[in-house]
Design an enzyme around this catalytic site. Structure first.
Site, PDB file in Angstrom:
ATOM      1  N   TYR A 175       0.868  -1.184   0.000  1.00  0.00           N
ATOM      2  CA  TYR A 175       0.000   0.000   0.000  1.00  0.00           C
ATOM      3  C   TYR A 175       0.904   1.234   0.000  1.00  0.00           C
ATOM      4  O   TYR A 175       2.134   1.101  -0.065  1.00  0.00           O
ATOM      5  CB  TYR A 175      -0.964  -0.056   1.186  1.00  0.00           C
ATOM      6  N   ARG A 223       3.629  -1.301  10.534  1.00  0.00           N
ATOM      7  CA  ARG A 223       3.561  -2.643   9.940  1.00  0.00           C
ATOM      8  C   ARG A 223       4.403  -2.657   8.670  1.00  0.00           C
ATOM      9  O   ARG A 223       4.228  -1.801   7.790  1.00  0.00           O
ATOM     10  CB  ARG A 223       2.122  -3.032   9.624  1.00  0.00           C
ATOM     11  N   ARG A 321      -6.971 -14.535  11.300  1.00  0.00           N
ATOM     12  CA  ARG A 321      -8.126 -15.358  10.942  1.00  0.00           C
ATOM     13  C   ARG A 321      -8.555 -16.238  12.111  1.00  0.00           C
ATOM     14  O   ARG A 321      -9.723 -16.598  12.238  1.00  0.00           O
ATOM     15  CB  ARG A 321      -7.776 -16.200   9.707  1.00  0.00           C
ATOM     16  N   CYS A 344      -9.023 -21.765  12.860  1.00  0.00           N
ATOM     17  CA  CYS A 344      -9.023 -21.375  11.447  1.00  0.00           C
ATOM     18  C   CYS A 344      -8.419 -22.513  10.634  1.00  0.00           C
ATOM     19  O   CYS A 344      -7.397 -23.080  11.024  1.00  0.00           O
ATOM     20  CB  CYS A 344      -8.184 -20.104  11.281  1.00  0.00           C
ATOM     21  N   CYS A 351     -13.320 -14.923   4.704  1.00  0.00           N
ATOM     22  CA  CYS A 351     -12.673 -13.679   5.142  1.00  0.00           C
ATOM     23  C   CYS A 351     -12.154 -12.891   3.944  1.00  0.00           C
ATOM     24  O   CYS A 351     -12.865 -12.044   3.396  1.00  0.00           O
ATOM     25  CB  CYS A 351     -11.614 -13.962   6.198  1.00  0.00           C
ATOM     26  N   CYS A 363     -17.017 -16.461   7.994  1.00  0.00           N
ATOM     27  CA  CYS A 363     -16.023 -17.513   8.188  1.00  0.00           C
ATOM     28  C   CYS A 363     -16.656 -18.822   7.769  1.00  0.00           C
ATOM     29  O   CYS A 363     -17.853 -19.025   7.967  1.00  0.00           O
ATOM     30  CB  CYS A 363     -15.613 -17.569   9.658  1.00  0.00           C
ATOM     31  N   GLU A 413     -27.599 -39.784  10.208  1.00  0.00           N
ATOM     32  CA  GLU A 413     -26.615 -39.721   9.117  1.00  0.00           C
ATOM     33  C   GLU A 413     -26.531 -41.094   8.472  1.00  0.00           C
ATOM     34  O   GLU A 413     -26.327 -42.091   9.158  1.00  0.00           O
ATOM     35  CB  GLU A 413     -25.254 -39.281   9.680  1.00  0.00           C
ATOM     36  N   LYS A 431      -5.896 -29.554   1.789  1.00  0.00           N
ATOM     37  CA  LYS A 431      -7.136 -29.300   2.513  1.00  0.00           C
ATOM     38  C   LYS A 431      -7.343 -30.230   3.711  1.00  0.00           C
ATOM     39  O   LYS A 431      -8.439 -30.301   4.254  1.00  0.00           O
ATOM     40  CB  LYS A 431      -8.327 -29.391   1.561  1.00  0.00           C
TER      41      LYS A 431
HETATM   42  C1  LIG Z   1     -10.194 -10.515   5.828  1.00  0.00           C
HETATM   43  C2  LIG Z   1      -8.796  -9.993   6.024  1.00  0.00           C
HETATM   44  C3  LIG Z   1      -8.572  -8.630   6.007  1.00  0.00           C
HETATM   45  C4  LIG Z   1      -7.298  -8.118   6.231  1.00  0.00           C
HETATM   46  N1  LIG Z   1      -7.124  -6.766   6.297  1.00  0.00           N
HETATM   47  C5  LIG Z   1      -5.915  -6.267   6.634  1.00  0.00           C
HETATM   48  C6  LIG Z   1      -5.740  -4.877   6.850  1.00  0.00           C
HETATM   49  O1  LIG Z   1      -6.689  -4.078   6.781  1.00  0.00           O
HETATM   50  N2  LIG Z   1      -4.503  -4.440   7.173  1.00  0.00           N
HETATM   51  C7  LIG Z   1      -3.440  -5.288   7.300  1.00  0.00           C
HETATM   52  O2  LIG Z   1      -2.343  -4.854   7.618  1.00  0.00           O
HETATM   53  N3  LIG Z   1      -3.594  -6.614   7.116  1.00  0.00           N
HETATM   54  C8  LIG Z   1      -4.786  -7.126   6.810  1.00  0.00           C
HETATM   55  N4  LIG Z   1      -4.956  -8.475   6.695  1.00  0.00           N
HETATM   56  C9  LIG Z   1      -3.818  -9.368   7.000  1.00  0.00           C
HETATM   57  C10 LIG Z   1      -3.884  -9.809   8.473  1.00  0.00           C
HETATM   58  O3  LIG Z   1      -3.683  -8.734   9.341  1.00  0.00           O
HETATM   59  C11 LIG Z   1      -2.836 -10.894   8.785  1.00  0.00           C
HETATM   60  O4  LIG Z   1      -1.564 -10.374   8.574  1.00  0.00           O
HETATM   61  C12 LIG Z   1      -3.023 -12.146   7.944  1.00  0.00           C
HETATM   62  O5  LIG Z   1      -4.360 -12.559   7.988  1.00  0.00           O
HETATM   63  C13 LIG Z   1      -2.131 -13.285   8.437  1.00  0.00           C
HETATM   64  O6  LIG Z   1      -2.414 -13.573   9.770  1.00  0.00           O
HETATM   65  P1  LIG Z   1      -3.285 -14.869  10.204  1.00  0.00           P
HETATM   66  O7  LIG Z   1      -2.599 -16.036   9.581  1.00  0.00           O
HETATM   67  O8  LIG Z   1      -3.229 -14.901  11.688  1.00  0.00           O
HETATM   68  O9  LIG Z   1      -4.641 -14.665   9.662  1.00  0.00           O
HETATM   69  C14 LIG Z   1      -6.215  -9.003   6.447  1.00  0.00           C
HETATM   70  C15 LIG Z   1      -6.446 -10.387   6.430  1.00  0.00           C
HETATM   71  C16 LIG Z   1      -7.721 -10.884   6.231  1.00  0.00           C
HETATM   72  C17 LIG Z   1      -7.951 -12.360   6.287  1.00  0.00           C
END
Ligand SMILES: Cc1cc2nc3c(=O)[nH]c(=O)nc-3n(C[C@H](O)[C@H](O)[C@H](O)COP(=O)(O)O)c2cc1C
Length: 663
Positions: A175, A223, A321, A344, A351, A363, A413, A431
């Protein structure tokens, strides 16, 4: 392992003026729960409040727009106007009231947005579109850079006035701030491009500006993508230098992620990426920095999170997640109830795939996401009797929810195991974690009063003997049966048979249909060296698969030499041969054959199987048809249907009881 062994995970951490009650961070996760003008909504407040009540020590609110030119989603939260402060304040109070601290992530999409959303040509360091194709942005002038700096500073001021404990600057994932930081996207020749010092200038001016205007007590997290994982991008040695500089400018925390838009599977790594994929990056940062470091990337299990902290890979663990799937993950971990956590499974379907499709997130098997209020209920005033037929995802969700509401539930079932289509899905490569869905429901069943009958197809009489108030039909689907000559042949197998009885599949295989399911079965069969061809009528394979998983799936198909034929209309099958019409890009059509084949897999789609419904309805039984039995869909749709049905039945039962009481 018992809860007291999670000592480090629940150890407080002081950062400047604040103390976090534990080391669990909810990282920024876009939701599409904001209003169309970027305002806070009750739904958004409940979502974060539930995660704070669930025990996360720090909530970082989703990427929030500081300037209209940087809006990335139609329903993105905004902090670009003073009028938004009062509702942001409500959000802050709801979270802090649960004992958590709260930051908000300040975001500008740069070249990774588009004019449909932002209303203007995207702004970026250089007039170069992202390699994955968005609009060509305009290279920002020095005045525009100043305008954006001011927007970040004003965003931070509003955040402080709303009561946030700090802000996070989104300098990762390609970004605007990371576009300036990285040689992958910054080709400027002025003071904001070239050397690392110059590329850091925008972030420096923002950090120093916030510090100056908001004082020492207002925290700033940055970040960063520890590695962008693309050639010509930022790699760890340079990111380390950047992070050192950023803390020198005043950042109090460094949050280490990875990836750019070209590598979406690394920003939000789906299964089968291992737990903690980005932690080596965080670990290197932690060694080099004197401020706390947040690690992220498929941190799934409490024991794993504890080990990450103990081994010094990070000071805080971000569980993204994982907290969408289960807001109570921290509380359950703290009290040793690991088996109760809805983990998750890294499918990304509800998501990020929903977020990107401009839909409110959900989810796969937590249909309550974004419905935290609607999904809370009191026990039923008068327990009823419920029969659920089918223990696939729809039936399981309906049964456990009806049980939680206090009803008597009988669950039938026909197979010898729970899970329905989940059992088949989890065989596909990558999966296997779907097993977790079945484990979770199994656990719920064990703790419930549900009477489960496996290997049982109930007859109408069996059902009537139970005198049910409602019957929920969740009997799934069967493959569709189009009028295609040869489809009934012996060498044609269903997806389920191909996956569960691969010994029936020959060496040369044609998969009929290149949707996600067809591509997954092809992927599976090709792993054992079979020669697999997929024939798809449309012009895109796996069109119903989200970007990150699709990227990985298509890569695996290429590696395993699976042939993909698009724009192919199948005319007929005969032993060893398929006849099809191929349409070229210029619209020219030609009839073709493929010979020497052993097996066809019917991945053309499925149709509902609801045979019990009509006879039950005919004798006046209240019936609710759900999941594939109503309309074929994905596991996510089936679970959502189960939840919907249970709530509707609850409402009808409550209304009936009320009416009875009044008469
Ligand atoms: C639905 C969704 C939206 C996200 N939005 C952002 C965001 O707004 N800003 C950001 O820095 N990362 C965003 N991320 C990345 C998460 O902050 C995180 O780094 C990523 O999901 C990996 O972590 P996890 O494995 O615990 O999910 C998003 C991830 C998901 C799944």
């Amino acid at each position: 392992m018992t809860a007291f062994l999670l000592k480090k995970l629940f150890e407080p951490l002081s950062i400047g003026p604040i103390t976090l009650s534990n080391r669990i961070v909810m990282p920024a996760l876009g939701t599409n729960f904001a209003g169309s003008k970027g305002e806070v909504t009750p739904r958004l407040i409940h979502h974060y409040q539930a995660r704070a009540a669930g025990g996360a020590g720090l909530i970082i609110v989703e990427g929030t727009a500081v300037h209209q030119t940087g809006r990335g989603f139609l329903y993105q939260l905004s902090i670009d106007r003073d009028e938004l402060i009062p509702s942001l304040k409500q959000l802050v109070q709801a979270v802090q009231g649960q004992g958590a601290k709260i930051f908000i992530q300040l975001h500008h999409g740069g070249r990774n947005t588009n004019s449909r959303i932002s209303g203007t040509q995207p702004w970026a360091p250089s007039a170069v579109p992202s390699p994955v194709g968005q609009e060509t942005p305009k290279a920002m002038s020095l005045e525009e850079i100043q305008e954006i700096i001011r927007a970040f500073l004003e965003g931070a001021r509003r955040a402080r006035e709303a009561g946030f404990d700090g802000v996070e600057l989104h300098g990762a994932h390609e970004y605007l701030l990371s576009q300036f930081l990285s040689p992958y996207s910054n080709f400027r020749k002025d003071a904001y491009g070239g050397s690392l010092e110059n590329r850091l200038r925008l972030s420096r001016e923002i950090i120093q500006g916030i510090r100056k205007e908001q004082g020492e007590k207002f925290l700033i997290s940055f970040r960063i993508s520890g590695d962008e994982l693309v050639s010509k991008g930022m790699h760890l040695p340079e990111s380390l230098k950047a992070a050192r500089a950023l803390t020198g400018y005043g950042a109090d925390l460094i949050n280490v992620s990875g990836g750019v838009y070209e590598t979406p599977h690394l920003i939000i790594p789906p299964a089968p990426f291992p737990q903690g994929v980005h932690l080596p990056l965080a670990e290197s940062m932690k060694k080099a920095l004197s401020v706390p470091v947040i690690g992220v990337g498929r941190i799934l299990h409490p024991e794993f999170a504890e080990a990450v902290l103990n081994s010094g890979q990070a000071d805080l663990v971000a569980i993204g997640r994982g907290l969408i799937a289960d807001p109570d993950w921290p509380q359950k971990a703290r009290t040793g109830r690991f088996g109760d956590i809805r983990f998750c499974v890294g499918c990304n379907q509800g998501c990020i795939d929903f977020l990107m499709a401009e839909r409110p997130i959900t989810c796969l098997y937590n249909p309550g996401v974004g419905k935290d209020r609607e999904f809370s209920f009191l026990p039923a005033r008068q327990p009823g009797t419920m029969v659920v037929v089918g223990a696939g995802p729809a039936g399981l969700e309906a049964a456990v929810t009806l049980d939680e509401m206090g009803h008597r539930v009988y669950l039938f079932e026909k197979r010898d195991r729970l899970g329905g289509q989940v059992q088949t899905a989890l065989i596909a490569p990558g999966k296997s974690e779907f097993q977790e869905i079945i484990r979770y429901y199994q656990r719920k069943l064990e703790k419930s009063g549900i009477q489960l009958f496996l290997n049982t197809k109930p007859t109408i009489e069996t059902i009537l003997d139970l005198t049910p108030d409602f019957v929920v039909i969740a009997t799934g689907s069967v493959p569709i049966d189009p009028d295609l000559p040869g489809l009934q042949g012996e060498e044609v197998l269903s997806i389920e048979t191909a996956l569960t009885q691969p010994e029936k599949v020959g060496e040369k295989v044609v998969v009929l249909g290149g949707g996600n399911a067809g591509c997954e079965v092809a992927d599976y069969l090709s792993l054992s060296g079979r020669k697999v061809t997929i024939m798809e009528m449309g012009n895109r394979m796996a069109r119903d698969c989200g970007p990150a998983r699709r990227y990985l799936l298509m890569r695996r198909l290429r590696e395993n030499k699976v042939k993909n034929f698009i724009r192919c209309r199948i005319k007929s099958l005969s032993p060893g041969q398929v006849t099809y019409i191929r349409e070229e890009k210029d619209g020219q059509r030609s009839m073709r054959h493929l010979n020497g084949l052993d097996t066809f897999v019917n991945a053309l789609g499925v149709k509902s199987n609801d045979i019990l419904a009509a006879p039950l309805k005919a004798i006046g039984i209240q019936v609710d048809i759900i999941g594939d039995a109503l309309s074929p869909g994905k596991i996510l749709d089936a679970v959502a249907e189960g939840a919907r049905a249970a709530r509707e039945i609850y409402g009808k039962m409550e209304a009936k009881n009320k009416a009875n009481k009044n008469t």
